[in-house]
Design a protein around this motif. Structure first.
Motif, PDB file in Angstrom:
ATOM      1  N   GLN A  41      20.589   6.613  -2.763  1.00  0.00           N
ATOM      2  CA  GLN A  41      20.147   6.456  -4.147  1.00  0.00           C
ATOM      3  C   GLN A  41      18.673   6.777  -4.353  1.00  0.00           C
ATOM      4  O   GLN A  41      18.196   6.852  -5.481  1.00  0.00           O
ATOM      5  N   GLY A  42      17.919   6.927  -3.250  1.00  0.00           N
ATOM      6  CA  GLY A  42      16.505   7.245  -3.370  1.00  0.00           C
ATOM      7  C   GLY A  42      15.575   6.099  -3.028  1.00  0.00           C
ATOM      8  O   GLY A  42      14.392   6.131  -3.392  1.00  0.00           O
ATOM      9  N   LYS A  43      16.079   5.097  -2.319  1.00  0.00           N
ATOM     10  CA  LYS A  43      15.246   3.926  -1.990  1.00  0.00           C
ATOM     11  C   LYS A  43      14.024   4.310  -1.161  1.00  0.00           C
ATOM     12  O   LYS A  43      12.918   3.835  -1.430  1.00  0.00           O
ATOM     13  N   THR A  44      14.237   5.135  -0.139  1.00  0.00           N
ATOM     14  CA  THR A  44      13.111   5.485   0.737  1.00  0.00           C
ATOM     15  C   THR A  44      12.029   6.229  -0.039  1.00  0.00           C
ATOM     16  O   THR A  44      10.832   5.969   0.131  1.00  0.00           O
ATOM     17  N   THR A  45      12.449   7.147  -0.907  1.00  0.00           N
ATOM     18  CA  THR A  45      11.470   7.877  -1.716  1.00  0.00           C
ATOM     19  C   THR A  45      10.696   6.924  -2.606  1.00  0.00           C
ATOM     20  O   THR A  45       9.465   7.046  -2.743  1.00  0.00           O
ATOM     21  N   LEU A  46      11.386   5.963  -3.225  1.00  0.00           N
ATOM     22  CA  LEU A  46      10.701   5.013  -4.107  1.00  0.00           C
ATOM     23  C   LEU A  46       9.733   4.127  -3.332  1.00  0.00           C
ATOM     24  O   LEU A  46       8.587   3.932  -3.747  1.00  0.00           O
ATOM     25  N   VAL A  47      10.178   3.583  -2.200  1.00  0.00           N
ATOM     26  CA  VAL A  47       9.299   2.705  -1.423  1.00  0.00           C
ATOM     27  C   VAL A  47       8.097   3.490  -0.904  1.00  0.00           C
ATOM     28  O   VAL A  47       6.958   3.006  -0.922  1.00  0.00           O
ATOM     29  N   ALA A  48       8.339   4.723  -0.449  1.00  0.00           N
ATOM     30  CA  ALA A  48       7.233   5.560   0.010  1.00  0.00           C
ATOM     31  C   ALA A  48       6.271   5.856  -1.134  1.00  0.00           C
ATOM     32  O   ALA A  48       5.042   5.843  -0.959  1.00  0.00           O
ATOM     33  N   ALA A  49       6.819   6.128  -2.320  1.00  0.00           N
ATOM     34  CA  ALA A  49       5.971   6.394  -3.484  1.00  0.00           C
ATOM     35  C   ALA A  49       5.144   5.170  -3.844  1.00  0.00           C
ATOM     36  O   ALA A  49       3.940   5.282  -4.155  1.00  0.00           O
ATOM     37  N   LEU A  50       5.767   4.005  -3.828  1.00  0.00           N
ATOM     38  CA  LEU A  50       5.052   2.760  -4.118  1.00  0.00           C
ATOM     39  C   LEU A  50       3.940   2.511  -3.119  1.00  0.00           C
ATOM     40  O   LEU A  50       2.812   2.156  -3.483  1.00  0.00           O
ATOM     41  N   ALA A  51       4.264   2.687  -1.840  1.00  0.00           N
ATOM     42  CA  ALA A  51       3.265   2.461  -0.798  1.00  0.00           C
ATOM     43  C   ALA A  51       2.094   3.420  -0.953  1.00  0.00           C
ATOM     44  O   ALA A  51       0.922   3.030  -0.862  1.00  0.00           O
ATOM     45  N   ARG A  52       2.404   4.703  -1.201  1.00  0.00           N
ATOM     46  CA  ARG A  52       1.341   5.685  -1.353  1.00  0.00           C
ATOM     47  C   ARG A  52       0.517   5.409  -2.619  1.00  0.00           C
ATOM     48  O   ARG A  52      -0.720   5.536  -2.615  1.00  0.00           O
ATOM     49  N   TYR A  53       1.170   5.040  -3.716  1.00  0.00           N
ATOM     50  CA  TYR A  53       0.457   4.761  -4.971  1.00  0.00           C
ATOM     51  C   TYR A  53      -0.558   3.634  -4.785  1.00  0.00           C
ATOM     52  O   TYR A  53      -1.732   3.771  -5.159  1.00  0.00           O
ATOM     53  N   HIS A  54      -0.123   2.531  -4.216  1.00  0.00           N
ATOM     54  CA  HIS A  54      -1.028   1.389  -4.051  1.00  0.00           C
ATOM     55  C   HIS A  54      -2.065   1.645  -2.960  1.00  0.00           C
ATOM     56  O   HIS A  54      -3.194   1.151  -3.053  1.00  0.00           O
ATOM     57  N   ARG A  55      -1.689   2.430  -1.963  1.00  0.00           N
ATOM     58  CA  ARG A  55      -2.671   2.780  -0.935  1.00  0.00           C
ATOM     59  C   ARG A  55      -3.780   3.648  -1.525  1.00  0.00           C
ATOM     60  O   ARG A  55      -4.962   3.500  -1.163  1.00  0.00           O
ATOM     61  N   ARG A  56      -3.428   4.542  -2.452  1.00  0.00           N
ATOM     62  CA  ARG A  56      -4.440   5.376  -3.095  1.00  0.00           C
ATOM     63  C   ARG A  56      -5.407   4.547  -3.938  1.00  0.00           C
ATOM     64  O   ARG A  56      -6.529   4.976  -4.198  1.00  0.00           O
ATOM     65  N   LEU A  57      -4.972   3.351  -4.331  1.00  0.00           N
ATOM     66  CA  LEU A  57      -5.850   2.449  -5.080  1.00  0.00           C
ATOM     67  C   LEU A  57      -6.716   1.607  -4.147  1.00  0.00           C
ATOM     68  O   LEU A  57      -7.462   0.738  -4.605  1.00  0.00           O
ATOM     69  N   GLY A  58      -6.583   1.867  -2.848  1.00  0.00           N
ATOM     70  CA  GLY A  58      -7.403   1.156  -1.876  1.00  0.00           C
ATOM     71  C   GLY A  58      -6.787  -0.112  -1.338  1.00  0.00           C
ATOM     72  O   GLY A  58      -7.463  -0.884  -0.641  1.00  0.00           O
ATOM     73  N   ARG A  59      -5.523  -0.353  -1.645  1.00  0.00           N
ATOM     74  CA  ARG A  59      -4.861  -1.577  -1.184  1.00  0.00           C
ATOM     75  C   ARG A  59      -4.242  -1.374   0.204  1.00  0.00           C
ATOM     76  O   ARG A  59      -3.753  -0.291   0.516  1.00  0.00           O
ATOM     77  N   HIS A  60      -4.273  -2.430   0.993  1.00  0.00           N
ATOM     78  CA  HIS A  60      -3.632  -2.422   2.308  1.00  0.00           C
ATOM     79  C   HIS A  60      -2.168  -2.810   2.107  1.00  0.00           C
ATOM     80  O   HIS A  60      -1.870  -3.934   1.703  1.00  0.00           O
ATOM     81  N   VAL A  61      -1.257  -1.874   2.385  1.00  0.00           N
ATOM     82  CA  VAL A  61       0.173  -2.069   2.150  1.00  0.00           C
ATOM     83  C   VAL A  61       0.905  -2.152   3.481  1.00  0.00           C
ATOM     84  O   VAL A  61       0.684  -1.335   4.374  1.00  0.00           O
ATOM     85  N   ARG A  62       1.774  -3.134   3.605  1.00  0.00           N
ATOM     86  CA  ARG A  62       2.666  -3.236   4.770  1.00  0.00           C
ATOM     87  C   ARG A  62       4.102  -3.062   4.295  1.00  0.00           C
ATOM     88  O   ARG A  62       4.531  -3.706   3.340  1.00  0.00           O
TER      89      ARG A  62
END
Length: 435
Positions: free
Chosen positions: A22-43
């Motif tokens: 359904q696209g879960k990996t793409t969404l989670v990767a997009a979320l992680a990259r989006y917040h990482r670009r804002l300078g947040r540490h994402v796990r």
């Protein structure tokens, strides 16, 4: 009674869907990259056994991605992993497996145990107001879950988005819609799942393109903080592998490795060194670990590396331990044929032939009972094996307790289709590498 460390608070969200693909990996990767670009540490964590999705998610987040599974990893170690992540991260994301309620235990069981809110990604292709009925069913199926809302995937147009929102019940939050991605922006896949991250030349651009779509959704905001309780204190492991040097295969053909497995071996006292059966011509170690991967995609190179084949045979002839799982076991065979019918002679350490199939030949959680404890793991392969070697035993399928994959032992060689999770029984894992 010793004072327990305090709980830790961190925003967290579990991303699920109705099914695989359904696209879960793409969404989670997009979320992680989006917040990482804002300078947040994402796990980021991945529910259940998986090697390929975590490679993508690690590139997106910039941090190691570990599995979470109440059966394979265990509730205590899941608690420990989340607690440790909450101590260093500003956002925790968990990608589910298959659908929210699939499996036993399911993703729903995991999030209910740790009180993590759920956001469901729903494929909206060819769907209008019925989208809301599907959302309502997911939200109400288990009322004890905290349901954060739904995200529409593959939205065709602004008008399509209006139709989806029009059907939404007032009790379920609509978190936004993601447009259909162009073929060039999608994450490519093959027979075992997604293509390995290192093989996608423009992965960074694909991740950034996916992240760009997050800004227009409610997912651009951090979810609410969750309290994570401290786990029980972990006792140090006995140094059963102290002084032992283990050569671990790691290259494009053999890459299906849990980082936790390597950490367990080091905690047992082993010294690890990495080598490539594709490129190296020798090994010098007390034991060898051949993990799974894609040997079928590299048959000419593996067969042509006669120096490594001689080194592997010499290692076994000296009665030094060798543990091989799935793709690693296929490398031990006399001959392996890919899905197109192309074959190659390999090491011949294990008599027999392997054949890649177009359909799954083995899938599911399994346990291996040993004299030193019960190792848990899983099976997932498209190949079949014909060998005259009699297995020394069989694993047990988690779903029904029936015999699962055969386990082979020839002198100091141990081999199986199983992908074992070493932290589930560290003493038993140590025995795999002892003479």
């Amino acid at each position: 009674m010793p004072n327990l460390p305090p709980s830790r608070s961190c925003p967290a969200l579990f991303i699920t869907a109705t099914a695989s693909g359904q696209g879960k990996t793409t969404l989670v990767a997009a979320l992680a990259r989006y917040h990482r670009r804002l300078g947040r540490h994402v796990r980021v964590f991945k529910t259940g056994p998986d090697f390929l999705d975590p490679m993508i998610l690690q590139c997106a987040s910039g941090a190691e991605v570990k599995p979470l599974d109440l059966w394979m990893v265990g509730e205590t170690d899941c608690q420990r992993a989340l607690y440790d992540a909450a101590g260093e991260a500003e956002l925790i994301l968990i990608e589910g497996a298959m659908g929210l309620f699939d499996g036993n235990p399911s993703g729903a069981d995991l999030v209910e145990r740790f009180a993590i809110p759920v956001a469901a990604l729903l494929d909206a292709r060819g769907m209008g107001q019925t989208f809301g009925a599907l959302a309502l069913g997911l939200a109400q199926y288990r009322p004890t879950l905290e349901f954060a809302g739904v995200i529409a995937n593959r939205v065709a147009s602004a008008r399509h988005a209006e139709m989806l929102q029009a059907g939404m019940p007032t009790t379920v939050r609509y978190l936004g819609g993601l447009p259909r991605l162009a073929e060039s922006a999608l994450l490519p896949s093959r027979h075992l799942g997604l293509v390995q991250a290192e093989e996608i030349a423009d992965l960074e651009q694909r991740l950034d393109a996916a992240a760009d779509g997050i800004a227009a959704t409610a997912l651009a905001q951090l979810p609410k903080p969750i309290e994570f309780l401290p786990p029980p204190v972990a006792l140090p492991l006995p140094q059963l592998l102290a002084g032992l040097r283990i050569a671990v295969a790691r290259d494009a053909a053999f890459s299906f490795l849990y980082a936790d497995n390597l950490c367990t071996l080091k905690a047992l006292g082993a010294e690890l060194q990495f080598f490539s059966p594709l490129a190296d011509h020798d090994i010098c170690a007390d034991a060898v670990y051949l993990p799974g991967g894609y040997p079928e995609l590299h048959l000419p190179a593996l067969a042509a590396n006669t120096g490594m084949i001689r080194a592997m045979r010499a290692h076994v002839a000296a009665n030094r331990p060798l543990y091989a799982e799935c793709g690693g076991m296929l490398y031990l065979l006399e001959y392996l044929t890919d899905q197109a019918g192309n074959g190659a002679a390999l090491t011949g350490i294990l008599a027999g032939r392997g054949q890649l199939q177009t359909r799954l030949a083995g899938l599911g959680m399994q346990a291996l009972d040993t004299a030193h404890g019960c190792l848990r793991g899983h099976s997932f392969h498209h190949s079949t094996l014909e060998t005259p070697v009699t297995p020394c035993g069989f694993s047990r399928r988690q779903r029904d307790g029936q015999p699962g994959e055969p386990f082979y032992r020839l002198g100091a060689v141990r081999a199986s289709y199983l992908h074992l999770y070493f932290p589930s029984a560290p003493i038993a894992a140590a025995a795999l590498f002892q003479a």
